[in-house]
Every structure is written in structure tokens, then in C-alpha cells.
Design a protein around this motif. Structure first.
Motif: not given
Length: 287
Positions: A69, A154, A226, A238
Motif C-alpha cells: 500500500t 492498480l 482492489n 496485491t
């Protein structure tokens, strides 16, 4: 004086009451539950002290999600703000299609995160695969099945969604720069790049403060994109912090542990955001 106090209380009172009930009280309840073994179902919640917090730092999945993150937030903050500022410069140049471009660039922000995730999942897994096979470009195949390309997937999704929103903030700031300043610099011989570096960017610094704060906090809190794009895969590589906390609470019924993770998450985001605002405000230039 008495009359103004009455109207101040009349308008602010209900909002303050709602804020306390919806934000402040749940926050303190969450902090309390982070010191218990509550499973989210039963009525009993035994006090266990700092056991949940110790468990958090032994959880490799949480630490991996935290690092992932943080990396995602750093890259996203840079790409989103560069794209937003670039788009704002483009649509404030007086082009005939400026209004159309503003609408087109802002449109992704109107689409929900879940839908955007599924749209980009189709693009990465079907369109990229087809294009890669047709042009014999191997790096376009197998996106979302690899941690590296999943990460960049992402970033692309988040940048595409938020760049238009940041563009609006930068447009408002760019249009407040006095024309006389730019004309004076032009007469003095400053070229377009020098005007951008020495006049435009310092004068839109307050907009950068807001833009950096919004993108930073949103990048850390990302969940629905996500979930719909990668679902945390492959093999949780991820998975972001919000998804890790959600899974801890609702998949494993460890609400006490999830609350401890949420408290650490809250402190981290608050500390980073406040530090960023402090340093950004110091660099602002008053017009």
C-alpha cells in the motif's frame, strides 16, 4: 450578538451532533474493541490488553499489505498529480474543445470504483492479451496474473479515475493567476518553461497541497478497485491494507484484531497526511 450565537448554534449544532455520533463515538468504540477478543458475533468481549497489537506485527500478510500500500500510494500520488496538472494546463490554453475535454477527462470519476475495476480487468485480461498475441509483444500478456503488472494495473486504474478530479482543482488555481504577471514575464523574455517553473507552479502550490492530501489519503484507503481488479491476487501479492482489515474482520471473524489493524492504519494515514500538509503549507506562496 445573542442573535448571532443562536443562529450559529442552530446551524452548527445538528452537524456537530451528527459528526460526534457517526465519527467520534464509533472511533472510540473501535479503539476499545482493539483491546478485546470480540469476534463480531457474540455479546462477550474480554479485555486482552495489547495482545492484538502484538499479533498485528507478527502477521506477515498485514506487513506485506502495508508495504504494498505504501509503494502504491507513493507512485499513485506522483502519477495522479502529474496527470491532473498536465490536463489542467492543456484545457486552460484556450482551445476550442476545452469544455469538451474537461467533461471527457472528468467522466471516469463519475463511475463507481467497482465498475471501473471490472472494466479494466476486461481490458487487461482480454484486450491486452489479444493485442500482445497479435503484435507478438509478450509483456502485454498475463496482466493481473503477475504481482508486478498487477501493481501497475492498480496504478493505471487509480490514475485514470482520479486525474480528472485533480484536474478540476488545478484548473481553479490556474485561472486565478493574474494575466498581468504572465504578460510581464513574457515581456521580460521568460519562455514558456521558465514561466511554468518560476510563476505558475509556485502560485498553484495551495492546490498541490489539497491534491497531494486527497490522493495520499485515497490511495491508502483504496478497497473497491482492489477488490474488483485483482481481488488481492495472485496469492495475496496485491492485497492492500483496507482489504486485509476487511478480510480479518469478516472472513476470519477476528474483529478485535481487525480493529487493532484499523487503529494502526488510522494513526499511519493521519501522521503521513498531517506531515505532508505541514511541509506543503510551508512552501506555499501568497498571491
Amino acid at each position: 450578538m445573542k442573535n448571532s450565537k443562536f443562529w450559529f448554534s442552530f446551524f452548527i449544532g445538528p452537524i456537530l451532533f451528527a459528526f460526534i455520533i457517526v465519527v467520534i463515538v464509533p472511533m472510540f468504540m473501535g479503539i476499545y474493541y482493539s483491546f478485546t477478543n470480540w469476534n463480531g458475533i457474540g455479546n462477550t468481549a474480554d479485555w486482552i490488553g495489547f495482545k492484538n497489537y502484538i499479533e498485528v506485527f507478527r502477521d506477515h500478510d498485514f506487513l506485506s499489505a502495508f508495504i504494498f500500500t505504501a509503494k502504491f500510494a507513493i507512485v499513485s500520488v506522483i502519477t495522479i498529480n502529474l496527470m491532473g496538472f498536465g490536463l489542467a494546463l492543456l484545457v486552460t490554453r484556450g482551445l476550442k474543445i476545452s469544455n469538451l475535454l474537461r467533461s471527457v477527462f472528468f467522466m471516469p470519476n463519475l463511475i463507481g470504483g467497482l465498475i471501473l475495476g471490472f472494466v479494466w480487468q476486461f481490458i487487461f485480461t482480454k484486450a491486452f492479451d489479444g493485442l500482445g498475441r497479435m503484435l507478438d509483444l509478450n509483456f502485454l500478456e498475463g496482466w493481473l496474473s503477475d504481482p508486478v503488472t498487477g501493481f501497475w494495473g492498480l496504478v493505471i486504474l487509480m490514475s485514470w479515475q482520479m486525474a480528472g478530479y485533480m484536474m478540476v482543482i488545478y484548473i481553479a488555481s490556474l485561472e486565478n493567476i493574474p494575466e498581468s504577471l504572465m504578460e510581464a514575464a513574457e515581456i521580460d523574455g521568460a519562455n514558456a518553461w521558465e514561466r511554468l517553473i518560476h510563476i505558475t507552479i509556485p502560485l498553484v502550490a495551495p492546490a498541490f497541497t489539497v491534491g497531494l492530501f486527497l490522493t495520499l489519503s485515497n490511495s491508502f484507503k483504496l478497497y473497491d478497485q482492489n477488490l474488483s481488479l485483482t481481488g488481492g491476487g495472485p496469492y495475496n501479492s496485491t492485497q492492500m491494507l483496507a482489504m486485509n482489515i476487511y478480510n480479518t474482520a469478516f472472513k476470519f471473524n477476528a474483529f478485535g484484531l481487525a480493529q487493532a489493524k484499523a487503529v494502526i492504519f488510522l494513526i499511519t494515514v493521519a501522521a503521513i497526511s498531517l506531515t505532508q500538509i505541514y511541509y506543503s503549507k510551508k512552501r506555499e506562496v501568497e498571491m
